[in-house]
Design an enzyme around this catalytic site. Structure first.
Site, short mmCIF file in Angstrom:
data_model
loop_
_atom_site.label_atom_id
_atom_site.label_comp_id
_atom_site.label_asym_id
_atom_site.label_seq_id
_atom_site.Cartn_x
_atom_site.Cartn_y
_atom_site.Cartn_z
N GLU A 592 -11.69 17.09 -8.27
CA GLU A 592 -11.45 18.52 -8.01
C GLU A 592 -9.97 18.79 -7.74
O GLU A 592 -9.43 19.81 -8.16
CB GLU A 592 -12.32 19.00 -6.85
CG GLU A 592 -13.82 18.87 -7.07
CD GLU A 592 -14.29 19.51 -8.37
OE1 GLU A 592 -13.65 20.46 -8.85
OE2 GLU A 592 -15.31 19.05 -8.92
N ASP A 655 -11.30 13.72 -14.49
CA ASP A 655 -11.97 12.43 -14.29
C ASP A 655 -10.96 11.30 -14.17
O ASP A 655 -11.05 10.45 -13.27
CB ASP A 655 -12.91 12.13 -15.47
CG ASP A 655 -14.22 12.89 -15.38
OD1 ASP A 655 -14.54 13.40 -14.30
OD2 ASP A 655 -14.93 12.97 -16.41
#
Length: 754
Positions: A592, A655
């Site tokens: 995030e 990611d």
């Protein structure tokens, strides 16, 4: 045990440091050598006995030195002690059950990490996909069920409303008694539907206004209120493309590949038309085919998601008067004043539109389409959204279509699961306090805050080493990272009964009238949306409810949000090794955080405003770095169907960046606290365990139909490639698993952005 091991290591190092002159061996033994030349004695003068003794002593000494050296090396490089606590044994068992150790981790780490889990977890009946997220959500659902079914005197009015909503959903007897009557009456109230009876021919604008505001449907386009991307302290009306009944334009445009789904969708439409009182099936089918053809026309003018990633290019702010010129098929001022009442809208009202070309074309499409078809289409949008609140016949029709669409096996799932999901989806903040009190430990926020701080520090350390970024942009990027706001567990207002009740004051749930309660909620939620137009954005307004097993980054607020639902295992467990927690919730946090700097998030500054704050040289360098990932992920495929590396770029950047930041944070933790105990029987170092823990979070299975849907709609890559893609770009992973250069998990050419 960990702190004891750390102290032992320090003690040994202190012992070595305190020794006096001479050669020091790893075990601390001191051996002093006198000068050989000054003390030597002629070999010839020695007796045979002396010579034999000297040779024997020399051999013994050499052997002793060799043994001591070997012991010293072994002592110096020994692995940390093994953890044999109940928690360690339990987590080891879980890890082993998920693995397939017969797979070479350097060939296919996803199969190595998840092979056992996949074998033991076929897609359950009633689902199209299953994984760690699904399992945790089922656990949270069971908790919510218990809370909703067990009243306490201390709950707030908002919580009671959630309980009334849930119980009305569970009252299947009453729902079966009413059958299709609630929706049929609603359709009649709106002027009718040509598929089931007469309709009001001059009702286009009125019908559009009602289905948009009162029932939260989005035929033709969507209208909503959100922060202005270029002035994040102000809310503004947004208008965007919308209106497709299927998840993606691809289903309509690639007819050969999606013929089964298109036929299933048409049959579903016909079935609902029959259940709502339509007469001749052939007549229903003919009109439903027209609606499907109209949706296909919408799909033709809908912009693909991968072409909408650069918000600087698609953001346009216009006035209401300019919007009228852009899309004249709608009388915009009456439309906006009706749906936003009592807020007054005039011709100078600012409106943000994306894809101006779409609005121009949809306006032309509306003007050139028969009014009967337009009405049929708008009412179909309403039917599609509301039919699940009716009796079992409609549930059966839904299940049949879901089987075609997602490969979901038909099954009789417990009614409570449907009702918990719907109650949480609509009144999740209302039931939030119950869930938080039952599941969220008092110190969880502090623990999560510490992890976020460590991940943020690690990210900024990596930021300082980037070679492709200029110093001014780097400085601004660090300022943005420092300014990211953390929201953990739940928004504060829900724990204040008075504040929570104030939010839900205008919503009323009626016992035993499930359809009515759902319709009231749609109307209520739009009123809440409309009220935000003249208010400033509020950090306490979350996009996810506390029980949600997910997390997100908000670019206009520059904040990362972690609901209480995602903080338990497998993402975080107090008793688990730090390697697993950093590989779990640590990577989630890093993911995030990295979204603030992906191809979309990077366009927003530290205050959440869309503006060009990067130097051009760094923008070009960033694009070059990201093209590597676009190409990498585009080479992956599922069942012969390629991943869209452009559409998934933002999530792939997150990611990769999240994994890197979490690994670095774990290394920082080890440097500060010392090595952890290892888990028994795995034969893995804690660094290897970090990567294994990360991978096992993504163990999952999907039906072929669901995989296809994910490839054309989901901005995330399939789970397998979230693991393989990130790890194959990690030099540290290859080093710890000793993967040969050029092996699948250690390609010679790697991609890196952050």
């Amino acid at each position: 045990m960990m702190s004891t091991y750390k102290r032992a290591t320090l003690d040994e190092e202190d012992l070595v440091d305190s020794l006096s002159e001479g050669e020091v061996y790893p075990n601390g033994l001191q051996v002093n050598f006198r000068n050989f030349r000054s003390s030597q004695r002629c070999w010839a003068t020695r007796t045979q006995v002396e010579k034999r003794l000297i040779v024997l002593v020399a051999l013994l000494a050499a052997g002793l030195v060799a043994c001591l050296t070997a012991l010293g090396i072994q002592y110096r490089t020994r692995t940390p002690p093994v953890c044999l606590s109940e928690a360690c044994v339990s987590v080891t068992s879980s890890i082993l059950n998920s693995m397939n150790p017969t797979v070479d981790p350097c060939q296919d780490f996803f199969s190595y990490a998840c092979g056992g889990w996949i074998k033991a977890n076929p897609v359950p009946d009633g689902h199209s996909r299953w994984g760690a997220f699904s399992n945790l959500w089922e656990h949270n659902q069971a908790i919510i069920k218990h809370l909703l079914e067990n009243s306490t005197a201390s709950v707030s009015e908002a919580e009671r409303k959630a309980q009334v909503y849930y119980r009305a959903c569970m009252n299947e007897t009453r729902i079966e008694e009413l059958r299709a009557k609630p929706l049929m009456e609603l359709i009649e109230k709106l002027g009718g539907w040509n598929i089931t009876g007469p309709w009001a021919k001059d009702n286009f604008q009125d019908t559009l206004q009602v289905v948009t505001a009162h029932y939260r449907t989005s035929p033709f386009f969507s209208v909503y209120v959100s922060a202005d991307s270029k002035n994040s302290n102000r809310n503004v009306i947004h208008v965007d493309q919308s209106g497709l009944g299927l998840p993606s334009r691809d289903y309509y445009l690639n007819k050969t590949e999606n013929e089964k789904v298109l036929n299933g969708y048409l049959n579903y439409m016909v079935q609902l038309g029959k259940l709502l009182g339509g007469g001749d099936e052939n007549a229903i089918r003919a009109q439903m085919q027209q609606i499907l053809d109209f949706e296909t026309a919408l799909a033709n003018i809908t912009i693909p998601q991968e072409k909408r990633r650069d918000e600087e290019l698609i953001y346009h702010k216009v006035t209401a008067a300019e919007l009228q010129t852009l899309a004249p098929a709608i009388n915009w001022l009456p439309f906006l004043n009706t749906i936003f009442y009592p807020v007054e809208i005039n011709e100078s009202e600012p409106i943000v539109v994306y894809d101006k070309e779409y609005l121009e074309q949809v306006s032309t499409l509306i003007n050139t389409t028969d009014k009967c078809l337009l009405n049929n289409y708008m009412i179909w949008n309403l039917v599609r959204k509301t039919s699940s609140f009716l009796d079992q016949r409609f549930q059966d029709a839904d299940e049949k279509f879901m089987e075609v669409m997602y490969g979901t096996k038909k099954t009789c799932l417990p009614r409570w699961k449907f009702c918990v999901s719907d109650t949480e989806n609509n009144l999740g903040f209302g039931l939030g306090p119950m869930f938080v009190k039952a599941t969220f430990a008092e110190d969880s926020k502090n623990i999560a805050s510490e992890i976020i701080l460590e991940i943020k520090k690690a990210f900024e350390e990596s930021l300082s080493t980037l070679k492709w970024m200029d110093e001014d942009t780097r400085k601004s990027a660090k300022e943005k990272a420092d300014a990211i706001y953390n929201m953990i567990g739940y928004p504060n207002f829900i724990m204040d009964p008075k504040e929570l009740d104030k939010v839900f004051n205008d919503y009323t749930a009626v016992p035993d009238l499930y359809f009515e309660n759902a319709m009231r909620f749609f109307n209520f939620s739009w009123r809440v949306t409309a009220e935000q137009l003249r208010k400033a954005p509020n950090r306490d307004q979350w996009s996810m409810t506390p029980p949600m097993v997910n997390a997100y980054y908000s670019p206009t607020k520059n904040e990362i949000v972690f609901p209480a639902g995602i903080l338990p295992a497998p993402f975080y467990t107090r008793s688990s090794p730090k390697a697993l927690n950093f590989g779990g919730i640590g990577v989630v946090v890093g993911h995030e955080l990295t979204h603030a700097f992906d191809d979309q998030g990077r366009e927003y500054d530290k205050d959440g405003n869309l503006r060009p704050w990067w130097k051009n040289s760094s923008v070009e360098a960033f694009k070059q770095q990201t093209e590597c990932m676009v190409e990498q992920y585009s080479n992956y495929s599922v069942n012969g169907e390629p991943v869209n590396g452009r559409h998934t770029l933002g999530e792939n950047i997150a990611d990769n960046g999240g994994l890197k930041a979490a690994y670095r944070a774990y290394q920082n933790w080890v440097k500060k606290n010392g090595a952890e105990e290892t888990l028994p029987t795995l034969g893995l170092t804690n660094n290897q365990l970090f990567f294994l823990g990360f991978a096992q979070v993504w163990c999952s299975v999907r039906t072929p139909e669901s995989s296809h849907e994910g490839l054309i709609t989901d901005p995330h890559s399939p789970s397998r490639f979230r693991v393989i893609g990130s790890l194959s770009n990690s030099k540290e992973f290859s080093e710890h698993f000793q993967c040969p250069p050029g092996s699948p998990m250690n390609p010679r050419h790697k991609c890196e952005v952050w």
